[in-house]
Design a protein around this motif. Structure first.
Motif, PDB file in Angstrom:
ATOM      1  N   ILE A 131      -7.660 -13.046  17.985  1.00 13.07           N
ATOM      2  CA  ILE A 131      -7.507 -12.002  17.387  1.00 13.07           C
ATOM      3  C   ILE A 131      -6.201 -11.183  17.534  1.00 13.07           C
ATOM      4  O   ILE A 131      -6.159 -10.725  18.720  1.00 13.07           O
ATOM      5  CB  ILE A 131      -8.635 -10.971  17.527  1.00 13.07           C
ATOM      6  CG1 ILE A 131     -10.196 -11.805  17.434  1.00 13.07           C
ATOM      7  CG2 ILE A 131      -9.005  -9.675  16.754  1.00 13.07           C
ATOM      8  CD1 ILE A 131     -11.435 -11.061  17.888  1.00 13.07           C
ATOM      9  N   LEU A 182      -4.013  -7.783  17.118  1.00 13.88           N
ATOM     10  CA  LEU A 182      -3.892  -6.500  16.819  1.00 13.88           C
ATOM     11  C   LEU A 182      -2.549  -5.991  16.377  1.00 13.88           C
ATOM     12  O   LEU A 182      -1.465  -6.861  16.451  1.00 13.88           O
ATOM     13  CB  LEU A 182      -4.234  -5.791  18.137  1.00 13.88           C
ATOM     14  CG  LEU A 182      -5.420  -6.241  18.939  1.00 13.88           C
ATOM     15  CD1 LEU A 182      -5.783  -5.460  20.150  1.00 13.88           C
ATOM     16  CD2 LEU A 182      -6.723  -6.095  17.800  1.00 13.88           C
ATOM     17  N   ARG A 183      -2.678  -4.946  15.506  1.00 13.70           N
ATOM     18  CA  ARG A 183      -1.532  -4.317  15.024  1.00 13.70           C
ATOM     19  C   ARG A 183      -0.123  -4.120  16.028  1.00 13.70           C
ATOM     20  O   ARG A 183       0.902  -4.066  15.567  1.00 13.70           O
ATOM     21  CB  ARG A 183      -1.787  -3.211  14.090  1.00 13.70           C
ATOM     22  CG  ARG A 183      -2.655  -3.423  13.005  1.00 13.70           C
ATOM     23  CD  ARG A 183      -2.745  -2.052  12.079  1.00 13.70           C
ATOM     24  NE  ARG A 183      -3.719  -2.552  10.822  1.00 13.70           N
ATOM     25  CZ  ARG A 183      -3.930  -1.353  10.114  1.00 13.70           C
ATOM     26  NH1 ARG A 183      -3.679  -0.309  10.189  1.00 13.70           N
ATOM     27  NH2 ARG A 183      -4.500  -1.790   8.802  1.00 13.70           N
ATOM     28  N   ASN A 184      -0.757  -3.806  17.249  1.00 11.68           N
ATOM     29  CA  ASN A 184       0.342  -3.389  18.185  1.00 11.68           C
ATOM     30  C   ASN A 184       0.897  -4.691  18.760  1.00 11.68           C
ATOM     31  O   ASN A 184       1.735  -4.542  20.035  1.00 11.68           O
ATOM     32  CB  ASN A 184      -0.282  -2.507  19.325  1.00 11.68           C
ATOM     33  CG  ASN A 184      -1.230  -3.174  19.994  1.00 11.68           C
ATOM     34  OD1 ASN A 184      -1.788  -4.228  19.587  1.00 11.68           O
ATOM     35  ND2 ASN A 184      -1.817  -2.408  20.906  1.00 11.68           N
ATOM     36  N   ASP A 187      -0.663  -7.068  20.537  1.00 12.07           N
ATOM     37  CA  ASP A 187      -1.676  -7.392  21.473  1.00 12.07           C
ATOM     38  C   ASP A 187      -2.661  -8.615  20.806  1.00 12.07           C
ATOM     39  O   ASP A 187      -2.781  -8.713  19.853  1.00 12.07           O
ATOM     40  CB  ASP A 187      -2.634  -6.478  22.096  1.00 12.07           C
ATOM     41  CG  ASP A 187      -1.872  -5.526  22.965  1.00 12.07           C
ATOM     42  OD1 ASP A 187      -0.704  -5.563  22.929  1.00 12.07           O
ATOM     43  OD2 ASP A 187      -2.452  -4.285  23.407  1.00 12.07           O
ATOM     44  N   ARG A 241     -14.142 -11.341  25.971  1.00 10.11           N
ATOM     45  CA  ARG A 241     -12.885 -11.075  25.437  1.00 10.11           C
ATOM     46  C   ARG A 241     -11.824 -11.034  26.385  1.00 10.11           C
ATOM     47  O   ARG A 241     -12.150 -10.272  27.541  1.00 10.11           O
ATOM     48  CB  ARG A 241     -12.776  -9.791  24.507  1.00 10.11           C
ATOM     49  CG  ARG A 241     -13.621 -10.187  23.224  1.00 10.11           C
ATOM     50  CD  ARG A 241     -13.112  -8.936  22.496  1.00 10.11           C
ATOM     51  NE  ARG A 241     -13.807  -9.018  21.090  1.00 10.11           N
ATOM     52  CZ  ARG A 241     -13.429  -8.364  19.894  1.00 10.11           C
ATOM     53  NH1 ARG A 241     -12.687  -7.217  20.079  1.00 10.11           N
ATOM     54  NH2 ARG A 241     -13.781  -8.651  18.513  1.00 10.11           N
ATOM     55  N   ASN A 251      -7.698  -9.980  27.070  1.00  9.33           N
ATOM     56  CA  ASN A 251      -6.862  -9.384  26.414  1.00  9.33           C
ATOM     57  C   ASN A 251      -5.350  -9.779  27.039  1.00  9.33           C
ATOM     58  O   ASN A 251      -4.979  -9.927  28.280  1.00  9.33           O
ATOM     59  CB  ASN A 251      -7.014  -7.830  26.737  1.00  9.33           C
ATOM     60  CG  ASN A 251      -6.000  -7.015  25.783  1.00  9.33           C
ATOM     61  OD1 ASN A 251      -5.342  -7.403  24.645  1.00  9.33           O
ATOM     62  ND2 ASN A 251      -5.386  -6.084  26.231  1.00  9.33           N
TER      63      ASN A 251
END
Length: 360
Positions: A273, A275-277, A279, A324, A326
């Motif tokens: 997945i 993320l917009r930042n 990550d 999850r 990260n």
């Protein structure tokens, strides 16, 4: 049962007449292929492809030459290919309209290497026939040879992801009217590649075996298999050279069969997945497929990043839960690489490994 309600249309003339449709041409081609023949078995060489073996109905006319009828039901386009040696006769492909062409030969065929005595064994070049949803008839096949190849299985085909040796067998049948002398050579995994390098991660013993089987009976050849704890779960191809001999010597025929590495106690599914930042999150979904609660320890491995751990306690039968992992700015730093997740069950040698590719 085959049926055709109306293989014609009516013309629009003042006095209408029956005009054959394309379906009528297809019907004619199919009936020609099936005339005087009977289905004697199914060849499950390609998952998702139906392939039936035809032989003469009158055994007095049976000289060993038959046909295959194939079509693609669910295989992906790139996988819907019949790659096999089908006999000494000229092999032809006939479409539903009766158009014929020679079966294309496999362009990736690699000639066999000399053995320890310097002898180069005979291995025939296979045909490579693409298969679509439209049925085709493959003429000129040795139907007894195809039935023999169709019968070859690795049993049982499941390999538990447990750090131990596994006892399996090669099973096959003799469809010829005489005694069959069959030799089997496991090429991979665990063999020597085209560059002369040995794959030492897998152990398969014996690599060469032989059996003499009476007509209509089954042969069983034992195998002992071991592989590293890092092996990923999923389908694992086994490449095998087979040399059957009856009253006719066929030479080496290369086939491919599959074994499935996994665990009956649990399933693991991975997803990435972004993320917009920038990550990256890798999610591992664990399902308990056993009859009792399980404890699971998870470890995620990514290139250039310290390993990350997680645990699952007392997961009930039939339940599933996600963990999850990260990776800050991982969308960029891990793009085009794999992240691996290993799931182990404490106090056992079970270890389920899977990976996910991080898209660029």
């Amino acid at each position: 049962t085959l049926a055709m309600e109306q293989p014609w249309d009516w013309s629009q003339e003042r006095r209408p007449r029956a005009v054959p449709t394309a379906m009528a041409a297809a019907w004619r081609a199919v009936t020609r292929a099936l005339a005087g023949r009977v289905v004697i078995g199914e060849y499950r060489a390609v998952p998702g492809v139906r392939c039936f073996v035809l032989a003469p109905r009158d055994t007095r006319l049976d000289e060993g030459v038959g046909a295959l009828v194939l079509w693609n039901e669910s295989a992906s386009g790139g996988d819907a290919v019949l790659n096999s040696y089908l006999g000494d006769e000229k092999v032809r492909v006939v479409d539903v309209f009766g158009n014929q062409e020679d079966a294309p030969l496999d362009p990736n065929y690699v000639a066999p290497m000399p053995d320890a005595t310097g002898r180069v064994p005979v291995r025939h070049r296979p045909v490579r026939i693409p298969i679509t949803a439209s049925p085709i008839v493959v003429e000129g096949v040795d139907h007894r040879l195809v039935r023999f190849l169709a019968s070859i299985e690795l049993v049982p085909r499941d390999l538990p992801a447990v750090n131990t040796t596994h006892e399996r067998s090669i099973s096959f049948q003799n469809p010829w009217p005489g005694t069959l002398d069959a030799k089997f050579f496991v090429v991979s995994p665990g063999g020597i590649d085209a560059g002369g390098h040995r794959d030492r991660s897998w152990i398969v013993k014996p690599r060469a075996s032989r059996a003499t089987v009476l007509p209509g009976t089954t042969g069983i050849l034992p195998l002992t298999i071991a592989y590293p704890p890092s092996e990923e779960a999923g389908e694992r191809p086994f490449v095998i050279d087979v040399e059957p001999a009856t009253d006719h010597t066929y030479g080496l025929i290369r086939i491919q069969r599959y074994m499935s590495v996994g665990l009956p106690e649990m399933e693991m599914r991975l997803a990435s997945i972004g993320l917009r930042n920038g990550d990256l999150i890798v999610e591992a979904d664990i399902e308990n497929t056993s009859t009792g609660p399980i404890n699971v320890e998870l470890t995620a491995f990514a290139p250039g990043v310290p390993r990350i751990k997680a645990t699952i306690s007392s997961l009930a039968p039939g339940a599933h839960v996600a963990r999850r992992f990260n990776y800050p700015k991982g969308l960029k730093t891990l793009a085009g690489q794999h992240v691996y997740v290993s799931a182990t069950m404490p106090d056992t040698t079970a270890r389920l490994n899977k990976s996910v590719l991080i898209e660029r």
